[in-house]
Design a protein around this motif. Structure first.
Motif, PDB file in Angstrom:
ATOM      1  N   TYR A 117       0.826  -1.208   0.000  1.00  0.00           N
ATOM      2  CA  TYR A 117       0.000   0.000   0.000  1.00  0.00           C
ATOM      3  C   TYR A 117       0.866   1.267   0.000  1.00  0.00           C
ATOM      4  O   TYR A 117       1.585   1.525   0.975  1.00  0.00           O
ATOM      5  CB  TYR A 117      -0.933   0.010   1.208  1.00  0.00           C
ATOM      6  N   PRO A 118       0.795   2.073  -1.053  1.00  0.00           N
ATOM      7  CA  PRO A 118       1.624   3.284  -1.102  1.00  0.00           C
ATOM      8  C   PRO A 118       1.285   4.293  -0.010  1.00  0.00           C
ATOM      9  O   PRO A 118       2.171   4.983   0.502  1.00  0.00           O
ATOM     10  CB  PRO A 118       1.344   3.862  -2.496  1.00  0.00           C
ATOM     11  N   GLY A 119      -0.006   4.393   0.369  1.00  0.00           N
ATOM     12  CA  GLY A 119      -0.385   5.314   1.428  1.00  0.00           C
ATOM     13  C   GLY A 119       0.266   4.951   2.748  1.00  0.00           C
ATOM     14  O   GLY A 119       0.714   5.835   3.499  1.00  0.00           O
ATOM     15  N   PHE A 120       0.343   3.657   3.021  1.00  0.00           N
ATOM     16  CA  PHE A 120       0.982   3.228   4.260  1.00  0.00           C
ATOM     17  C   PHE A 120       2.495   3.449   4.190  1.00  0.00           C
ATOM     18  O   PHE A 120       3.116   3.888   5.163  1.00  0.00           O
ATOM     19  CB  PHE A 120       0.672   1.756   4.543  1.00  0.00           C
ATOM     20  N   GLN A 121       3.099   3.181   3.035  1.00  0.00           N
ATOM     21  CA  GLN A 121       4.532   3.434   2.876  1.00  0.00           C
ATOM     22  C   GLN A 121       4.847   4.910   3.107  1.00  0.00           C
ATOM     23  O   GLN A 121       5.854   5.261   3.736  1.00  0.00           O
ATOM     24  CB  GLN A 121       4.982   3.002   1.485  1.00  0.00           C
ATOM     25  N   ALA A 122       3.961   5.791   2.620  1.00  0.00           N
ATOM     26  CA  ALA A 122       4.186   7.229   2.778  1.00  0.00           C
ATOM     27  C   ALA A 122       4.108   7.654   4.238  1.00  0.00           C
ATOM     28  O   ALA A 122       4.910   8.480   4.697  1.00  0.00           O
ATOM     29  CB  ALA A 122       3.168   8.009   1.943  1.00  0.00           C
ATOM     30  N   ILE A 123       3.163   7.094   4.989  1.00  0.00           N
ATOM     31  CA  ILE A 123       3.045   7.502   6.390  1.00  0.00           C
ATOM     32  C   ILE A 123       4.193   6.917   7.218  1.00  0.00           C
ATOM     33  O   ILE A 123       4.646   7.541   8.187  1.00  0.00           O
ATOM     34  CB  ILE A 123       1.666   7.125   6.988  1.00  0.00           C
ATOM     35  N   MET A 145      14.075  12.712   2.898  1.00  0.00           N
ATOM     36  CA  MET A 145      13.258  11.513   3.129  1.00  0.00           C
ATOM     37  C   MET A 145      11.876  11.669   2.510  1.00  0.00           C
ATOM     38  O   MET A 145      11.390  10.765   1.805  1.00  0.00           O
ATOM     39  CB  MET A 145      13.129  11.254   4.636  1.00  0.00           C
ATOM     40  N   SER A 146      11.241  12.812   2.770  1.00  0.00           N
ATOM     41  CA  SER A 146       9.872  12.996   2.285  1.00  0.00           C
ATOM     42  C   SER A 146       9.820  13.051   0.764  1.00  0.00           C
ATOM     43  O   SER A 146       8.880  12.546   0.150  1.00  0.00           O
ATOM     44  CB  SER A 146       9.249  14.257   2.891  1.00  0.00           C
ATOM     45  N   GLU A 147      10.836  13.639   0.141  1.00  0.00           N
ATOM     46  CA  GLU A 147      10.830  13.720  -1.319  1.00  0.00           C
ATOM     47  C   GLU A 147      11.167  12.383  -1.966  1.00  0.00           C
ATOM     48  O   GLU A 147      10.707  12.084  -3.078  1.00  0.00           O
ATOM     49  CB  GLU A 147      11.779  14.816  -1.796  1.00  0.00           C
ATOM     50  N   LEU A 148      11.948  11.554  -1.291  1.00  0.00           N
ATOM     51  CA  LEU A 148      12.218  10.214  -1.830  1.00  0.00           C
ATOM     52  C   LEU A 148      10.927   9.394  -1.898  1.00  0.00           C
ATOM     53  O   LEU A 148      10.644   8.749  -2.913  1.00  0.00           O
ATOM     54  CB  LEU A 148      13.265   9.498  -0.969  1.00  0.00           C
ATOM     55  N   ILE A 149      10.124   9.431  -0.829  1.00  0.00           N
ATOM     56  CA  ILE A 149       8.880   8.653  -0.855  1.00  0.00           C
ATOM     57  C   ILE A 149       7.844   9.335  -1.742  1.00  0.00           C
ATOM     58  O   ILE A 149       7.000   8.656  -2.354  1.00  0.00           O
ATOM     59  CB  ILE A 149       8.351   8.428   0.589  1.00  0.00           C
ATOM     60  N   HIS A 150       7.897  10.649  -1.853  1.00  0.00           N
ATOM     61  CA  HIS A 150       7.024  11.367  -2.787  1.00  0.00           C
ATOM     62  C   HIS A 150       7.263  10.856  -4.202  1.00  0.00           C
ATOM     63  O   HIS A 150       6.316  10.597  -4.957  1.00  0.00           O
ATOM     64  CB  HIS A 150       7.324  12.868  -2.682  1.00  0.00           C
ATOM     65  N   GLY A 151       8.532  10.706  -4.579  1.00  0.00           N
ATOM     66  CA  GLY A 151       8.859  10.208  -5.915  1.00  0.00           C
ATOM     67  C   GLY A 151       8.363   8.797  -6.158  1.00  0.00           C
ATOM     68  O   GLY A 151       7.964   8.458  -7.275  1.00  0.00           O
ATOM     69  N   ARG A 152       8.351   7.985  -5.102  1.00  0.00           N
ATOM     70  CA  ARG A 152       7.923   6.589  -5.262  1.00  0.00           C
ATOM     71  C   ARG A 152       6.406   6.441  -5.306  1.00  0.00           C
ATOM     72  O   ARG A 152       5.877   5.575  -5.997  1.00  0.00           O
ATOM     73  CB  ARG A 152       8.441   5.746  -4.094  1.00  0.00           C
ATOM     74  N   THR A 153       5.699   7.255  -4.529  1.00  0.00           N
ATOM     75  CA  THR A 153       4.270   7.025  -4.323  1.00  0.00           C
ATOM     76  C   THR A 153       3.367   8.101  -4.925  1.00  0.00           C
ATOM     77  O   THR A 153       2.159   7.877  -5.054  1.00  0.00           O
ATOM     78  CB  THR A 153       3.953   6.951  -2.813  1.00  0.00           C
ATOM     79  N   GLY A 154       3.915   9.270  -5.241  1.00  0.00           N
ATOM     80  CA  GLY A 154       3.077  10.381  -5.676  1.00  0.00           C
ATOM     81  C   GLY A 154       2.357  11.067  -4.530  1.00  0.00           C
ATOM     82  O   GLY A 154       1.467  11.887  -4.745  1.00  0.00           O
ATOM     83  N   ILE A 155       2.739  10.761  -3.284  1.00  0.00           N
ATOM     84  CA  ILE A 155       2.137  11.348  -2.089  1.00  0.00           C
ATOM     85  C   ILE A 155       3.148  12.314  -1.483  1.00  0.00           C
ATOM     86  O   ILE A 155       4.255  11.920  -1.118  1.00  0.00           O
ATOM     87  CB  ILE A 155       1.751  10.266  -1.067  1.00  0.00           C
ATOM     88  N   ASP A 156       2.764  13.586  -1.364  1.00  0.00           N
ATOM     89  CA  ASP A 156       3.675  14.645  -0.937  1.00  0.00           C
ATOM     90  C   ASP A 156       3.264  15.134   0.450  1.00  0.00           C
ATOM     91  O   ASP A 156       2.345  15.936   0.584  1.00  0.00           O
ATOM     92  CB  ASP A 156       3.622  15.791  -1.962  1.00  0.00           C
ATOM     93  N   ILE A 157       3.947  14.636   1.480  1.00  0.00           N
ATOM     94  CA  ILE A 157       3.678  15.060   2.856  1.00  0.00           C
ATOM     95  C   ILE A 157       4.911  15.793   3.368  1.00  0.00           C
ATOM     96  O   ILE A 157       5.994  15.207   3.460  1.00  0.00           O
ATOM     97  CB  ILE A 157       3.374  13.876   3.792  1.00  0.00           C
ATOM     98  N   HIS A 158       4.753  17.057   3.703  1.00  0.00           N
ATOM     99  CA  HIS A 158       5.885  17.791   4.268  1.00  0.00           C
ATOM    100  C   HIS A 158       6.234  17.202   5.631  1.00  0.00           C
ATOM    101  O   HIS A 158       5.330  16.886   6.416  1.00  0.00           O
ATOM    102  CB  HIS A 158       5.529  19.274   4.405  1.00  0.00           C
TER     103      HIS A 158
END
Length: 289
Positions: A145-151, A172-185
């Motif tokens: 689940y990409p949402g779970f990976q992002a959190i 860290m946040s931009e690495l997972i943003h690139g993988r999942t398309g989820i951008d959490i500051h």
């Protein structure tokens, strides 16, 4: 070849004029590749056997865990020291005069906090499984689940953000943003049992505050009403209270905007004013705002 030589000269001139050069071995910056390896290692440490199951069994779990912690601590101390040194160069009033000693203390504190971070992620995992009828098991959520990976990454990055470590949380946040398309500051404050369903296109700004048991869908934006640089130190992003569901494509803007507890925000709505608790907002009801 003359044209290539002229191109090289022109490129070198931009190095002098505009800088943007990191000199390895000099005042070096954290390595993106190293931060990515650290994230992978932390993921393996938080979810043993899910990412790298080679040779893992009940009899050697303690030994493998100890080896991973010491290995990751060494890597993280090295990258944290670079980050603190960067801060010291940028700010004369930097609190970290002895960057190596500070890095050691910060990394030790992080690993002390890791059990609590892992407990928090268990509540997020439960929320993801509970909130999606398509999820057949919590193992499936961890694995795919990409949402779970992002959190997961956000919980880690947020720790370093609150510890005032520069660069690394954003990396860290931009690495997972690139993988999942989820951008959490990494500065966003997110309560326990948080679930992002599908996830692509979700944006959560720096000063967002999200309560417990919140569920959001793809394309949701928790953003600012303006992007003026002088507003850097202000609360620019919304507050979402406990037990709120926000459906796909909703845009909620502004530091004074509060979505009251228990509310349901429909898809594709545009909100710039606070919503009372237990409200249901849809496109047809927005004239009430």
């Amino acid at each position: 070849m003359d044209r290539l030589n002229k191109s090289i000269d022109a490129l070198l001139e931009t190095y002098s004029t505009h800088n943007m050069v990191n000199h390895p071995g000099d005042s070096n910056l954290p390595s993106r590749a190293s931060i990515e390896r650290i994230l992978t290692g932390l993921d393996e440490l938080i979810f043993p056997g899910f990412r790298d199951s080679s040779g893992l069994n009940k009899s050697n779990l303690n030994l493998i865990t100890s080896e991973k912690v010491y290995q990751l601590a060494r890597q993280l101390i090295r990258e944290t020291e670079k980050s603190l040194a960067f801060s010291a160069r940028m700010h004369e009033d930097c609190l970290h005069k002895d960057c190596h000693t500070s890095a050691v203390l910060l990394v030790e504190s992080f690993f002390s906090a890791l059990p609590d971070l892992r407990r928090m992620l268990f509540f997020d995992l439960q929320a993801s499984f509970r909130g999606d009828p398509a999820a057949k098991s919590m193992d499936e959520v961890i694995l795919s689940y990409p949402g779970f990976q992002a959190i997961v990454v956000h919980r880690l990055a947020n720790y370093f953000w609150k510890a005032r470590i520069p660069l690394i949380p954003r990396m860290m946040s931009e690495l997972i943003h690139g993988r999942t398309g989820i951008d959490i500051h990494p500065g966003a404050q997110i309560g326990e049992s948080f679930f992002i369903d599908h996830g692509t296109g979700v944006v959560i700004g720096e000063t967002s505050v999200i309560g417990k048991n919140v569920k959001i869908y793809q394309g949701v934006t928790l953003g600012a009403l303006s992007v003026k640089k002088e507003e850097t130190m202000l609360k620019r992003h919304p507050t979402v209270e406990d037990n709120v569901t926000i459906y796909a494509g909703a845009t909620i803007l502004g530091g004074r905007t509060v979505i009251g507890a228990g509310s349901i925000i429909g898809g594709n709505v545009w909100i710039t004013q606070s919503v009372p608790p237990n409200s249901t907002i849809s496109l047809s009801s927005q004239e009430l705002l």
